[in-house]
Design a protein around this motif. Sequence first.
Motif, PDB file in Angstrom:
ATOM      1  N   PHE A  87      17.278 -36.438  47.383  1.00 33.54           N
ATOM      2  CA  PHE A  87      17.625 -36.168  45.995  1.00 33.54           C
ATOM      3  C   PHE A  87      18.543 -34.959  45.898  1.00 33.54           C
ATOM      4  O   PHE A  87      18.334 -33.959  46.561  1.00 33.54           O
ATOM      5  CB  PHE A  87      16.380 -35.918  45.136  1.00 33.54           C
ATOM      6  CG  PHE A  87      15.484 -37.116  45.028  1.00 33.54           C
ATOM      7  CD1 PHE A  87      15.883 -38.232  44.325  1.00 33.54           C
ATOM      8  CD2 PHE A  87      14.247 -37.127  45.645  1.00 33.54           C
ATOM      9  CE1 PHE A  87      15.066 -39.345  44.231  1.00 33.54           C
ATOM     10  CE2 PHE A  87      13.419 -38.226  45.558  1.00 33.54           C
ATOM     11  CZ  PHE A  87      13.830 -39.348  44.852  1.00 33.54           C
ATOM     12  N   ALA A  88      19.535 -35.065  45.035  1.00 37.23           N
ATOM     13  CA  ALA A  88      20.470 -33.955  44.824  1.00 37.23           C
ATOM     14  C   ALA A  88      20.032 -33.079  43.651  1.00 37.23           C
ATOM     15  O   ALA A  88      20.648 -32.054  43.383  1.00 37.23           O
ATOM     16  CB  ALA A  88      21.872 -34.493  44.558  1.00 37.23           C
ATOM     17  N   ILE A  89      18.973 -33.462  42.968  1.00 33.39           N
ATOM     18  CA  ILE A  89      18.462 -32.673  41.848  1.00 33.39           C
ATOM     19  C   ILE A  89      17.844 -31.405  42.412  1.00 33.39           C
ATOM     20  O   ILE A  89      17.167 -31.433  43.436  1.00 33.39           O
ATOM     21  CB  ILE A  89      17.385 -33.465  41.069  1.00 33.39           C
ATOM     22  CG1 ILE A  89      17.956 -34.766  40.524  1.00 33.39           C
ATOM     23  CG2 ILE A  89      16.783 -32.619  39.953  1.00 33.39           C
ATOM     24  CD1 ILE A  89      16.897 -35.705  39.975  1.00 33.39           C
ATOM     25  N   GLY A  90      18.064 -30.299  41.744  1.00 29.59           N
ATOM     26  CA  GLY A  90      17.483 -29.053  42.228  1.00 29.59           C
ATOM     27  C   GLY A  90      17.362 -28.030  41.132  1.00 29.59           C
ATOM     28  O   GLY A  90      17.768 -28.238  39.988  1.00 29.59           O
ATOM     29  N   ASN A  91      16.810 -26.891  41.504  1.00 33.21           N
ATOM     30  CA  ASN A  91      16.624 -25.800  40.564  1.00 33.21           C
ATOM     31  C   ASN A  91      17.906 -24.988  40.425  1.00 33.21           C
ATOM     32  O   ASN A  91      18.712 -24.915  41.349  1.00 33.21           O
ATOM     33  CB  ASN A  91      15.508 -24.872  41.056  1.00 33.21           C
ATOM     34  CG  ASN A  91      14.186 -25.599  41.159  1.00 33.21           C
ATOM     35  OD1 ASN A  91      13.874 -26.455  40.354  1.00 33.21           O
ATOM     36  ND2 ASN A  91      13.420 -25.256  42.171  1.00 33.21           N
ATOM     37  N   ASP A  92      18.054 -24.347  39.273  1.00 32.28           N
ATOM     38  CA  ASP A  92      19.192 -23.470  39.048  1.00 32.28           C
ATOM     39  C   ASP A  92      19.086 -22.233  39.937  1.00 32.28           C
ATOM     40  O   ASP A  92      20.038 -21.851  40.597  1.00 32.28           O
ATOM     41  CB  ASP A  92      19.255 -23.083  37.564  1.00 32.28           C
ATOM     42  CG  ASP A  92      20.469 -22.242  37.241  1.00 32.28           C
ATOM     43  OD1 ASP A  92      21.534 -22.472  37.844  1.00 32.28           O
ATOM     44  OD2 ASP A  92      20.361 -21.361  36.374  1.00 32.28           O
ATOM     45  N   ARG A  93      17.911 -21.649  39.979  1.00 28.05           N
ATOM     46  CA  ARG A  93      17.645 -20.479  40.821  1.00 28.05           C
ATOM     47  C   ARG A  93      16.270 -20.647  41.447  1.00 28.05           C
ATOM     48  O   ARG A  93      15.325 -21.042  40.770  1.00 28.05           O
ATOM     49  CB  ARG A  93      17.674 -19.189  39.996  1.00 28.05           C
ATOM     50  CG  ARG A  93      19.077 -18.820  39.533  1.00 28.05           C
ATOM     51  CD  ARG A  93      19.037 -17.618  38.659  1.00 28.05           C
ATOM     52  NE  ARG A  93      18.567 -18.103  37.340  1.00 28.05           N
ATOM     53  CZ  ARG A  93      18.364 -17.345  36.300  1.00 28.05           C
ATOM     54  NH1 ARG A  93      18.542 -16.053  36.388  1.00 28.05           N
ATOM     55  NH2 ARG A  93      17.958 -17.846  35.158  1.00 28.05           N
ATOM     56  N   ARG A 102      10.366 -20.559  35.882  1.00 30.07           N
ATOM     57  CA  ARG A 102       9.436 -20.729  37.000  1.00 30.07           C
ATOM     58  C   ARG A 102       8.564 -21.952  36.795  1.00 30.07           C
ATOM     59  O   ARG A 102       8.320 -22.723  37.727  1.00 30.07           O
ATOM     60  CB  ARG A 102       8.572 -19.476  37.176  1.00 30.07           C
ATOM     61  CG  ARG A 102       9.331 -18.312  37.804  1.00 30.07           C
ATOM     62  CD  ARG A 102       8.386 -17.219  38.302  1.00 30.07           C
ATOM     63  NE  ARG A 102       7.508 -16.662  37.291  1.00 30.07           N
ATOM     64  CZ  ARG A 102       7.787 -15.579  36.554  1.00 30.07           C
ATOM     65  NH1 ARG A 102       8.914 -14.924  36.729  1.00 30.07           N
ATOM     66  NH2 ARG A 102       6.917 -15.139  35.678  1.00 30.07           N
ATOM     67  N   VAL A 103       8.083 -22.159  35.562  1.00 29.52           N
ATOM     68  CA  VAL A 103       7.257 -23.329  35.248  1.00 29.52           C
ATOM     69  C   VAL A 103       8.069 -24.607  35.406  1.00 29.52           C
ATOM     70  O   VAL A 103       7.593 -25.603  35.970  1.00 29.52           O
ATOM     71  CB  VAL A 103       6.662 -23.212  33.827  1.00 29.52           C
ATOM     72  CG1 VAL A 103       6.011 -24.506  33.386  1.00 29.52           C
ATOM     73  CG2 VAL A 103       5.676 -22.055  33.753  1.00 29.52           C
ATOM     74  N   VAL A 104       9.306 -24.587  34.925  1.00 31.12           N
ATOM     75  CA  VAL A 104      10.192 -25.741  35.055  1.00 31.12           C
ATOM     76  C   VAL A 104      10.434 -26.037  36.538  1.00 31.12           C
ATOM     77  O   VAL A 104      10.339 -27.183  36.987  1.00 31.12           O
ATOM     78  CB  VAL A 104      11.526 -25.505  34.312  1.00 31.12           C
ATOM     79  CG1 VAL A 104      12.561 -26.550  34.688  1.00 31.12           C
ATOM     80  CG2 VAL A 104      11.298 -25.482  32.806  1.00 31.12           C
ATOM     81  N   ASN A 105      10.758 -25.025  37.316  1.00 31.00           N
ATOM     82  CA  ASN A 105      11.008 -25.201  38.750  1.00 31.00           C
ATOM     83  C   ASN A 105       9.804 -25.813  39.462  1.00 31.00           C
ATOM     84  O   ASN A 105       9.944 -26.701  40.297  1.00 31.00           O
ATOM     85  CB  ASN A 105      11.362 -23.873  39.412  1.00 31.00           C
ATOM     86  CG  ASN A 105      12.765 -23.405  39.083  1.00 31.00           C
ATOM     87  OD1 ASN A 105      13.510 -24.074  38.377  1.00 31.00           O
ATOM     88  ND2 ASN A 105      13.110 -22.228  39.583  1.00 31.00           N
ATOM     89  N   GLU A 106       8.622 -25.323  39.114  1.00 30.85           N
ATOM     90  CA  GLU A 106       7.407 -25.839  39.741  1.00 30.85           C
ATOM     91  C   GLU A 106       7.199 -27.319  39.414  1.00 30.85           C
ATOM     92  O   GLU A 106       6.869 -28.109  40.289  1.00 30.85           O
ATOM     93  CB  GLU A 106       6.193 -25.018  39.273  1.00 30.85           C
ATOM     94  CG  GLU A 106       4.897 -25.427  39.947  1.00 30.85           C
ATOM     95  CD  GLU A 106       3.708 -24.596  39.455  1.00 30.85           C
ATOM     96  OE1 GLU A 106       2.640 -25.193  39.265  1.00 30.85           O
ATOM     97  OE2 GLU A 106       3.874 -23.370  39.266  1.00 30.85           O
ATOM     98  N   ALA A 107       7.404 -27.669  38.154  1.00 35.69           N
ATOM     99  CA  ALA A 107       7.227 -29.066  37.747  1.00 35.69           C
ATOM    100  C   ALA A 107       8.248 -29.966  38.446  1.00 35.69           C
ATOM    101  O   ALA A 107       7.903 -31.053  38.936  1.00 35.69           O
ATOM    102  CB  ALA A 107       7.356 -29.197  36.234  1.00 35.69           C
TER     103      ALA A 107
END
Length: 157
Positions: A87-93, A102-107
């Motif tokens: 997957f190429a989807i990833g976190n901004d930071r 942080r909550v978004v990244n974890e999910a």
Amino acid sequence: MRTDSRLSRMLHVLLHMSRNDDPMTSEQIAAMLGTNAAVVRRTMAGLRKAGFVSSEKGHNGGWRLASDLRKITLLDVHRAVGGPKVFAIGNDRDNPDCAVERVVNEALADALQTAEALLLKRLGAVTLHDLSGKFDALCEQHPARSSGGPRGHQPKR
């Protein structure tokens, strides 16, 4: 974003090779895929290193299947061709200061890890022999569709 088609293209090539008694040259494979022979040689090198194909130089040389289709999974081919992260989807930071981020990244990380594990498991469960059997069944059901060239192939245009 451009998709990485190495897996599907090499599965295509390997299935054709399984139906061809003669070796296939890089030029023949390149014509079939609508690419150039240097790209074919570079990609096939990973399959050779994994033991799935062999190659011979010179007159009557080319690429041959070197392994039983029952022993090669889609995941094996994905790894052999140097397939990218699924997957190429990833976190901004990776380490944000913002609690919301942080909550978004974890999910996202949890969802992507679960999806990737499922996809890799499925790719590991399907062999080239399975695909070959499905192709044979399709040809029996629709013989006219499989008559577009050598062993059911219509070259890319």
